[in-house]
Write an enzyme that holds these catalytic residues in place. Structure first.
Site, short mmCIF file in Angstrom:
data_model
loop_
_atom_site.label_atom_id
_atom_site.label_comp_id
_atom_site.label_asym_id
_atom_site.label_seq_id
_atom_site.Cartn_x
_atom_site.Cartn_y
_atom_site.Cartn_z
CD GLN A 113 -2.95 -1.05 2.44
OE1 GLN A 113 -2.68 -0.46 3.37
NE2 GLN A 113 -4.18 -1.66 2.16
CG PHE B 131 10.39 40.94 -9.43
CD1 PHE B 131 10.91 40.01 -9.80
CD2 PHE B 131 8.85 41.12 -9.80
CE1 PHE B 131 10.33 38.91 -10.70
CE2 PHE B 131 8.30 40.22 -10.55
CZ PHE B 131 9.23 39.10 -11.11
CD GLU C 198 14.34 29.53 -20.94
OE1 GLU C 198 13.80 30.41 -20.96
OE2 GLU C 198 15.24 29.00 -21.60
C1 FAD Z 1 22.23 24.71 -17.40
C2 FAD Z 1 21.74 26.10 -17.50
C3 FAD Z 1 21.61 26.44 -18.76
C4 FAD Z 1 21.35 28.16 -18.97
N1 FAD Z 1 21.19 28.29 -20.46
C5 FAD Z 1 21.11 29.65 -20.37
C6 FAD Z 1 21.04 30.36 -21.83
O1 FAD Z 1 21.29 29.32 -22.68
N2 FAD Z 1 20.90 31.69 -21.84
C7 FAD Z 1 21.06 32.35 -20.82
O2 FAD Z 1 20.71 33.67 -20.99
N3 FAD Z 1 20.82 31.90 -19.52
C8 FAD Z 1 21.00 30.64 -19.28
N4 FAD Z 1 20.79 30.10 -18.27
C9 FAD Z 1 20.78 30.93 -16.88
C10 FAD Z 1 19.61 30.92 -16.21
O3 FAD Z 1 18.42 31.59 -16.98
C11 FAD Z 1 20.02 31.81 -14.75
O4 FAD Z 1 20.78 30.87 -13.99
C12 FAD Z 1 18.55 32.04 -14.19
O5 FAD Z 1 18.04 33.21 -14.51
C13 FAD Z 1 19.07 32.41 -12.51
O6 FAD Z 1 19.94 33.23 -12.46
P1 FAD Z 1 21.19 33.09 -11.63
O7 FAD Z 1 21.79 31.73 -11.63
O8 FAD Z 1 22.05 34.09 -11.63
O9 FAD Z 1 20.44 33.05 -9.91
P2 FAD Z 1 20.21 34.43 -9.12
O10 FAD Z 1 19.56 35.43 -10.04
O11 FAD Z 1 21.64 34.80 -8.64
O12 FAD Z 1 19.05 33.82 -8.07
C14 FAD Z 1 19.66 33.20 -6.93
C15 FAD Z 1 18.43 32.86 -6.09
O13 FAD Z 1 17.83 34.01 -5.84
C16 FAD Z 1 16.34 34.01 -6.01
N5 FAD Z 1 15.83 35.44 -6.41
C17 FAD Z 1 16.07 35.96 -7.21
N6 FAD Z 1 15.51 37.11 -7.40
C18 FAD Z 1 14.61 37.14 -6.17
C19 FAD Z 1 13.74 37.82 -5.72
N7 FAD Z 1 13.57 39.30 -5.99
N8 FAD Z 1 13.03 37.74 -4.16
C20 FAD Z 1 13.59 36.44 -3.71
N9 FAD Z 1 14.35 35.62 -4.42
C21 FAD Z 1 14.86 36.07 -5.48
C22 FAD Z 1 16.27 32.92 -7.07
O14 FAD Z 1 15.05 32.48 -7.40
C23 FAD Z 1 17.43 32.05 -6.87
O15 FAD Z 1 16.84 31.16 -5.91
C24 FAD Z 1 21.06 28.92 -17.74
C25 FAD Z 1 21.24 28.07 -16.38
C26 FAD Z 1 21.56 26.56 -16.31
C27 FAD Z 1 21.76 26.26 -15.08
#
Ligand code: FAD
Length: 390
Positions: free
Chosen positions: A285, A389, A369
């Site tokens: 279960q 934001f 994304e």
């Molecule tokens: C495998 C992979 C492929 C990717 N490919 C692409 C690509 O082709 N092109 C491209 O341009 N980018 C790409 N990215 C980048 C991706 O879009 C970013 O990693 C994403 O937008 C998050 O940005 P960051 O990693 O800098 O995190 P940060 O922005 O530093 O965020 C860190 C944390 O803070 C949180 N946070 C952010 N803002 C707030 C807020 N206002 N209040 C509270 N919490 C918040 C976030 O949710 C997260 O938990 C890729 C990432 C990965 C991992």
């Protein structure tokens, strides 16, 4: 006793999908099963995926820019594109990422915002997979807040000169063309940058624990000189790149469910084979409660995806609805992958089964994304009228 039923058959969601879209979906599923599934664990383990060969194969299947019209693109429904993403991601999120970035980010940016010359020059070769594109928005210090970007495009005579760094760029080091977003004196603008332009370089990011079957790179632009015609004329301000992200997010709403479905199907088959305390694991279960709850979430996610697909095909998909889909379906998919892993016990941690691979991949899908938190903020703003934001 009848059965067993596949998890998505519980709600007969297939009955909501048109015949043409189902046929396309089945073609992609067979391709994933026959061509990709036998290779994927090896590509993942080695962190080495033949993007160029795969792009040509995806091109032959008509998957690249498939929901775009003209320029050699297939012009399918948005729902068909979503279903293709689902089937690809049932193989691996990295494989779906190749198609998403090519079609929804790089090609869509040129298709939506480009000049006729830019479209003619790039889109037909990108649709066949002969030319690979990437999309450079994120920077080392600006992910969730792309508006803070430091990459600059400065006028020099009739030219533009671009300087800056882009981080985490999918396909970056294998691309022939990069769509790069940069700050100018008036607004953020997009530029179509052939990657052999002097001053452009891309370095692959190694040691990833997630999306290992996908190439991720850092781009450096050191005084990259481009003609005026390299600028995307139709995009002014952050709405340009954000319109492309909306397209890619739509694909992820479906895609994440593919990873979840693959986990569930694998797990149900395993639990029916595995004997524990002299009984089939599937007959307990506790196991059935887990399988039932996961299938309920998968089915709900599918209904949500198909609803968004129908709205998009009718041209009336509200932007916050995509956030609802991306937030829910990635969050549930990673929960399903992790729960499935518990049912396989130790076997679940190996690459012989896809569970940890999908779970690890979904960490990236949760983040790129728009992170889950960013989508919560989009939904929160839609509900309250207040931006949280900053
Ligand atoms: C495998 C992979 C492929 C990717 N490919 C692409 C690509 O082709 N092109 C491209 O341009 N980018 C790409 N990215 C980048 C991706 O879009 C970013 O990693 C994403 O937008 C998050 O940005 P960051 O990693 O800098 O995190 P940060 O922005 O530093 O965020 C860190 C944390 O803070 C949180 N946070 C952010 N803002 C707030 C807020 N206002 N209040 C509270 N919490 C918040 C976030 O949710 C997260 O938990 C890729 C990432 C990965 C991992």
């Amino acid at each position: 006793m009848t059965g067993p039923l596949s998890p998505l058959a519980l709600l007969d969601t297939d009955s909501l999908i048109g015949e043409e879209d189902r046929a396309m979906r089945d073609t992609v599923r067979s391709f994933v099963d026959d061509r990709l599934r036998p290779e994927i664990a090896g590509w993942y383990e080695r962190g080495d995926v033949p993007v160029r060969d795969l792009a040509l194969e995806f091109g032959k299947l008509g998957l690249l820019g498939m929901h775009l019209e003209g320029y050699g693109c297939a012009g399918t429904s948005a729902t068909a594109y979503g279903l293709a993403c689902l089937e690809l991601e049932a193989g691996d999120s990295g494989l779906r990422s190749i198609v998403s970035v090519q079609g929804s980010l790089a090609m869509y940016a040129i298709w939506k915002h480009g000049s006729d010359e830019q479209k003619e020059q790039w889109l037909p070769r990108m649709a066949t997979g002969e030319a690979i594109g990437c999309f450079g928005l994120t920077e080392p210090d600006f992910g969730s807040n792309p508006g803070g970007m430091r990459t600059r495009a400065v006028r020099d005579g009739g030219d533009w000169v671009l300087t800056g760094n882009k981080m985490w760029i999918t396909n970056g080091s294998v691309a022939d063309v990069a769509v790069v977003w940069a700050r100018t004196d008036d607004a953020v603008r997009g530029f179509v940058v052939p990657t052999d332009t002097p001053g452009f370089s891309a370095t692959e990011i190694k040691h990833k624990m997630s999306l290992r079957a996908s190439v991720t790179a850092e781009l450096a632009l050191d005084q990259v000189r481009l003609p005026d015609a390299a600028m995307l004329p139709g995009a002014q301000g952050l709405s340009g790149p954000l319109s492309c992200l909306t397209e890619a997010r739509f694909g992820i709403v479906f895609g994440a469910l593919g990873a979840a479905r693959d986990c569930l199907e694998t797990t149900i088959a395993y639990a029916r084979e595995r004997e524990i305390f002299d009984r089939q694991l599937a007959s307990y279960q506790l196991t059935q409660a887990k399988l039932a709850d996961m299938s309920v979430e998968l089915g709900k996610g599918m209904l949500l995806a198909l609803h968004l697909g129908r709205l998009k095909d009718e041209g009336r998909l509200p932007a916050p609805a995509i956030s609802v889909g991306k937030l829910n379906n990635t969050r549930e998919a990673i929960a399903i992958a992790r729960e499935c892993r518990t049912i396989l016990g130790a076997a679940g941690i190996t690459l012989e089964y896809p569970l940890m691979r999908h779970a690890n991949n979904l960490e990236s899908v949760l983040t790129y994304e728009g992170t889950s938190e960013v989508h919560q903020l989009v939904i929160g703003q839609a509900l309250t009228g207040e931006s949280a934001f900053r």
